[in-house]
Scaffold this motif. Structure first.
Motif, PDB file in Angstrom:
ATOM      1  N   UNK A 284       1.242 -15.242  -0.465  1.00  0.00           N
ATOM      2  CA  UNK A 284       2.529 -13.900   0.006  1.00  0.00           C
ATOM      3  C   UNK A 284       2.593 -12.603   0.424  1.00  0.00           C
ATOM      4  N   UNK A 285       3.201 -12.759   0.637  1.00  0.00           N
ATOM      5  CA  UNK A 285       3.315 -11.241   1.370  1.00  0.00           C
ATOM      6  C   UNK A 285       5.338 -10.968   1.851  1.00  0.00           C
ATOM      7  N   UNK A 286       5.906 -10.659   0.896  1.00  0.00           N
ATOM      8  CA  UNK A 286       6.561 -10.662   0.744  1.00  0.00           C
ATOM      9  C   UNK A 286       7.835  -9.235   0.008  1.00  0.00           C
ATOM     10  N   UNK A 287       9.210  -9.311   0.874  1.00  0.00           N
ATOM     11  CA  UNK A 287       9.918  -8.117   0.214  1.00  0.00           C
ATOM     12  C   UNK A 287       9.597  -6.499   0.862  1.00  0.00           C
ATOM     13  N   UNK A 288       8.443  -6.776   1.704  1.00  0.00           N
ATOM     14  CA  UNK A 288       7.825  -5.211   1.957  1.00  0.00           C
ATOM     15  C   UNK A 288       7.965  -4.537   2.672  1.00  0.00           C
ATOM     16  N   UNK A 289       8.530  -2.988   2.514  1.00  0.00           N
ATOM     17  CA  UNK A 289       9.099  -1.708   3.569  1.00  0.00           C
ATOM     18  C   UNK A 289       7.972  -1.659   4.366  1.00  0.00           C
ATOM     19  N   UNK A 290       7.573  -1.567   5.551  1.00  0.00           N
ATOM     20  CA  UNK A 290       6.679  -0.694   5.636  1.00  0.00           C
ATOM     21  C   UNK A 290       6.863   0.169   7.103  1.00  0.00           C
ATOM     22  N   UNK A 291       6.414   1.390   7.218  1.00  0.00           N
ATOM     23  CA  UNK A 291       7.082   2.137   8.383  1.00  0.00           C
ATOM     24  C   UNK A 291       6.319   3.275   8.299  1.00  0.00           C
ATOM     25  N   UNK A 292       5.742   3.686  10.237  1.00  0.00           N
ATOM     26  CA  UNK A 292       4.668   5.239  10.906  1.00  0.00           C
ATOM     27  C   UNK A 292       3.532   4.663  10.467  1.00  0.00           C
ATOM     28  N   UNK A 293       2.732   3.395  10.452  1.00  0.00           N
ATOM     29  CA  UNK A 293       1.627   3.252   9.921  1.00  0.00           C
ATOM     30  C   UNK A 293       0.900   2.949  11.324  1.00  0.00           C
ATOM     31  N   UNK A 294      -0.225   3.313  11.048  1.00  0.00           N
ATOM     32  CA  UNK A 294      -1.397   3.739  12.595  1.00  0.00           C
ATOM     33  C   UNK A 294      -1.654   4.214  13.297  1.00  0.00           C
ATOM     34  N   UNK A 295      -1.260   5.971  12.616  1.00  0.00           N
ATOM     35  CA  UNK A 295      -1.466   6.966  12.860  1.00  0.00           C
ATOM     36  C   UNK A 295      -1.904   8.208  12.359  1.00  0.00           C
ATOM     37  N   UNK A 296      -2.569   9.180  13.779  1.00  0.00           N
ATOM     38  CA  UNK A 296      -3.611   9.803  12.283  1.00  0.00           C
ATOM     39  C   UNK A 296      -2.668  11.649  13.011  1.00  0.00           C
ATOM     40  N   UNK A 297      -1.839  12.027  12.904  1.00  0.00           N
ATOM     41  CA  UNK A 297      -1.912  13.421  13.427  1.00  0.00           C
ATOM     42  C   UNK A 297      -0.442  13.379  14.214  1.00  0.00           C
ATOM     43  N   UNK A 321      10.291  -9.442   4.853  1.00  0.00           N
ATOM     44  CA  UNK A 321       9.248  -7.452   5.152  1.00  0.00           C
ATOM     45  C   UNK A 321       9.900  -7.580   5.971  1.00  0.00           C
ATOM     46  N   UNK A 322      10.388  -5.726   5.691  1.00  0.00           N
ATOM     47  CA  UNK A 322      10.755  -5.077   6.871  1.00  0.00           C
ATOM     48  C   UNK A 322       9.866  -4.284   7.494  1.00  0.00           C
ATOM     49  N   UNK A 323       9.871  -3.244   9.181  1.00  0.00           N
ATOM     50  CA  UNK A 323       8.357  -3.156   9.715  1.00  0.00           C
ATOM     51  C   UNK A 323       9.411  -1.966  10.843  1.00  0.00           C
ATOM     52  N   UNK A 324       9.461  -0.705  10.676  1.00  0.00           N
ATOM     53  CA  UNK A 324       9.648  -0.042  11.483  1.00  0.00           C
ATOM     54  C   UNK A 324       8.918   1.460  11.976  1.00  0.00           C
ATOM     55  N   UNK A 325       8.550   1.581  13.179  1.00  0.00           N
ATOM     56  CA  UNK A 325       8.086   2.458  14.056  1.00  0.00           C
ATOM     57  C   UNK A 325       6.629   2.576  13.634  1.00  0.00           C
ATOM     58  N   UNK A 326       5.702   1.064  13.168  1.00  0.00           N
ATOM     59  CA  UNK A 326       4.201   1.271  13.192  1.00  0.00           C
ATOM     60  C   UNK A 326       3.436   1.365  14.280  1.00  0.00           C
ATOM     61  N   UNK A 327       2.610   1.393  14.885  1.00  0.00           N
ATOM     62  CA  UNK A 327       1.774   1.819  15.821  1.00  0.00           C
ATOM     63  C   UNK A 327       1.735  -0.062  16.932  1.00  0.00           C
ATOM     64  N   UNK A 328       0.886  -0.886  15.637  1.00  0.00           N
ATOM     65  CA  UNK A 328       0.931  -1.853  16.133  1.00  0.00           C
ATOM     66  C   UNK A 328       1.754  -3.464  16.255  1.00  0.00           C
ATOM     67  N   UNK A 329       1.642  -4.377  16.329  1.00  0.00           N
ATOM     68  CA  UNK A 329       2.439  -5.914  16.237  1.00  0.00           C
ATOM     69  C   UNK A 329       2.960  -6.048  14.645  1.00  0.00           C
ATOM     70  N   UNK A 330       3.874  -6.210  14.556  1.00  0.00           N
ATOM     71  CA  UNK A 330       4.423  -6.465  13.300  1.00  0.00           C
ATOM     72  C   UNK A 330       3.852  -6.991  12.349  1.00  0.00           C
ATOM     73  N   UNK A 331       3.303  -9.003  12.868  1.00  0.00           N
ATOM     74  CA  UNK A 331       2.287  -9.519  12.986  1.00  0.00           C
ATOM     75  C   UNK A 331       1.572  -9.595  13.504  1.00  0.00           C
TER      76      UNK A 331
END
Length: 566
Positions: A284-297, A321-331
């Motif tokens: 189970x992957x649930x109720x997580x908040x994710x933002x700005x992943x997939x970047x270096x500098x 789950x909620x995901x904002x401004x991430x580099x790759x597909x949400x799923x």
């Protein structure tokens, strides 16, 4: 049905509680200053402190008051607890190791537990190797702990390492700066916050894991792991990564209610590269908040899924789950078994590739759902979602695809696939100059009870390779020709309301070239005044009956028309 199990799994995830032995009334707190240990000494205090631990009775707590205590390694004992208000720090005499795949533990961890059980640990620690290493330990609680690593180290050991251990909990703790910060988008170096190897029944809760050189949490060959209510941020790889051994132990994961922020790779990466069939991991992957992943500098890395990367696994629920401004597909889904994603919100896409047993996407909000050209699936259900677009490239093979009751705001859908398609009760809008639905090939496709608005192009275009397409009960409003049939076989257009928008080069509501077993029945056409609204071109055969022309005219040309009376 296996999807029903996933829903039950969300509310009944079985995690075995971690129990400590009840303290007896005569258990003592042993202040190490009462035993000749010196606070703030520059000398190595290892032997003096170890003597206190070794002399303690089961249930006692060895207490470190405020101050700084320099050591090489302290050895835990079963039933003897550690409580430190002061700072426990590596002395210069501690051997400084460098992590490698051949040697994944150092000669001098700050705290070492080896085959011990029933211990609680609460401390402030500063380590140039591991902060805590638990080897074949059981029922260990690490709470209210702050572990700081060496942020200058290129190949760092983890903050907490477990190997062949069970019943471990890490609660209300901070693990940070184990390893040098990642500086390159396409390379990284060891330095994990928490590293779980060949272990089971591990709970990580209410903790902050941050600014480590590699993953926040790395899990390998382990089962029954929960990661709940944590903040995992600014690590050099994924917030959570699950890797697989060769013994098939990987199962029962619960990653819930965490914040994943600014990690250089994925929020959750579960990657099974085994050549065997997709593994049932009950996750189970649930109720997580994710933002700005997939970047270096500020530069993109090859990774950065906002909700999860799932490779060669099955029985996974992604929920709210909620995901904002991430580099790759949400799923990202590759070669998986049964996957259910429900009630998620993300500002980017879902991407699916290679073999798939069953994928259910329900009540989500995504920018798009993209199937890659080599996708082969038994069943895909896309229901009650809010989407920007759907992308189905040439050559996909889905035995059964149901697209039902979605709202699609910018659709230009290319259907060139093997398998059955049901496109029903959707609200579809298209502002582009490409057709809203381009049907090149599909087996027994049913397009039923949809609302389609195509503002700058045809609503539905059928190539001659399409067969047995049924367009039934839709409300279609379209610029140019609403439905254009390019000699498809056995097309049925029935009980639709079709409205033409002025301004197109071709203003027909329906047009067919050389119709081949065409059926038109019970449709209502609202064409442009004094314009051919229904147009059949060339020779062919069509069955037509109970049609209604509100405006415009019909021209059947040389087509052989038989009337339908029933």
């Amino acid at each position: 049905m296996r999807i029903q199990f996933l829903l039950l799994f969300l509310v009944s995830f079985p995690f075995t509680a971690i129990c400590q032995t009840d303290s007896a009334s005569d258990n003592k707190q042993l202040n190490i200053l009462d035993f000749g240990v010196s606070a703030d000494s520059q000398n190595d205090q290892t032997e003096a402190i170890q003597q206190v631990i070794d002399q303690a009775s089961e249930g006692d707590t060895v207490f470190f008051p405020e101050g700084e205590y320099l050591i090489r390694t302290l050895l835990l004992r079963s039933g003897v607890n550690i409580l430190s208000e002061g700072l426990i720090k590596h002395h210069s005499a501690a051997i400084d190791g460098a992590y490698s795949m051949e040697k994944q533990n150092s000669p001098n961890p700050l705290i070492l537990g080896q085959e011990v059980k029933n211990v609680t640990i609460s401390l402030r620690g500063e380590s140039k190797n591991e902060g805590i290493y638990l080897l074949k330990c059981h029922q260990i609680s690490v709470y209210n702990t702050n572990l700081t690593g060496d942020s200058t180290k290129l190949r760092a050991y983890p903050g907490i390492l477990t190997f062949e251990s069970s019943g471990i909990e890490i609660v209300n703790s901070k693990i940070h700066h184990f390893g040098k910060p990642r500086s390159e988008t396409h390379s990284y170096q060891p330095g994990t916050g928490i590293r779980i190897l060949s272990s089971n029944t591990i709970s990580i809760r209410n903790s902050e894991i941050y600014q480590n050189g590699e993953n926040g949490i790395f899990i390998y060959g382990s089962r029954n792991i929960e990661v709940l209510d944590n903040v995992i941020h600014h690590n050099g790889m994924s917030a959570i990564q699950v890797a697989f051994g060769d013994k098939g132990k990987e199962k029962d994961y619960n990653f819930t209610n965490n914040i994943f922020d600014s990690n250089a790779a994925d929020a959750v990466d579960i990657n099974n590269r085994s050549p065997e069939k997709a593994m049932d991991i009950a996750c189970v992957i649930a109720y997580n908040i994710s933002c700005d992943n997939g970047f270096v500098k500020g530069e993109s890395t090859p990774d950065g899924s906002g909700i999860g990367t799932l490779i060669n696994i099955s029985n996974v629920l992604l929920y709210k789950n909620q995901a904002y401004r991430n580099n790759r597909p949400a799923i990202y889904v590759e070669s998986c078994g049964v996957i259910l994603a429900k009630d998620n919100w993300a500002d980017n896409q879902v991407e699916v590739t290679l073999d798939l047993e069953e994928l259910v996407l329900e009540k989500n909000r995504f920018s798009s759902i993209n199937l890659i050209a080599n996708t082969k699936a038994e069943k895909i259900q896309i229901k009650n979602n809010e989407l920007g677009s759907l992308s189905f490239p040439d050559g996909i093979h889905v035995k059964e695809m149901d697209i039902e009751n979605n709202r699609i705001s910018n659709a230009s859908i290319n259907l060139n696939m093997k398998g059955k398609l049901h496109l029903t009760e959707n609200k579809i809008e298209n502002k582009s100059k490409k057709p809203t639905l381009l049907i090149i090939k599909a087996d027994d496709a049913l397009i039923e009870n949809n609302e389609i608005l195509s503002e700058n192009s045809s609503a539905i275009v059928l190539r001659k390779t399409a067969r047995n397409i049924q367009i039934v009960g839709n409300h279609i409003k379209s610029f140019n020709t609403a439905i254009f049939d390019e000699n498809s076989t056995a097309l049925t257009v029935k009980d639709n309301i079709i409205t033409s928008i002025k301004g197109g080069k071709e203003n027909q509501a329906f047009r067919s070239h050389h119709p081949n077993q065409l059926t038109l029945k019970g449709n209502e056409y609202r064409g442009i005044e004094n314009t051919e609204t229904v147009l059949l071109i060339g020779k062919g055969k069509a069955s037509i009956g109970k049609e209604k022309l509100v405006s415009g005219t019909a021209n059947y040309g040389e087509v052989e028309v038989s009337e339908i009376y029933f």
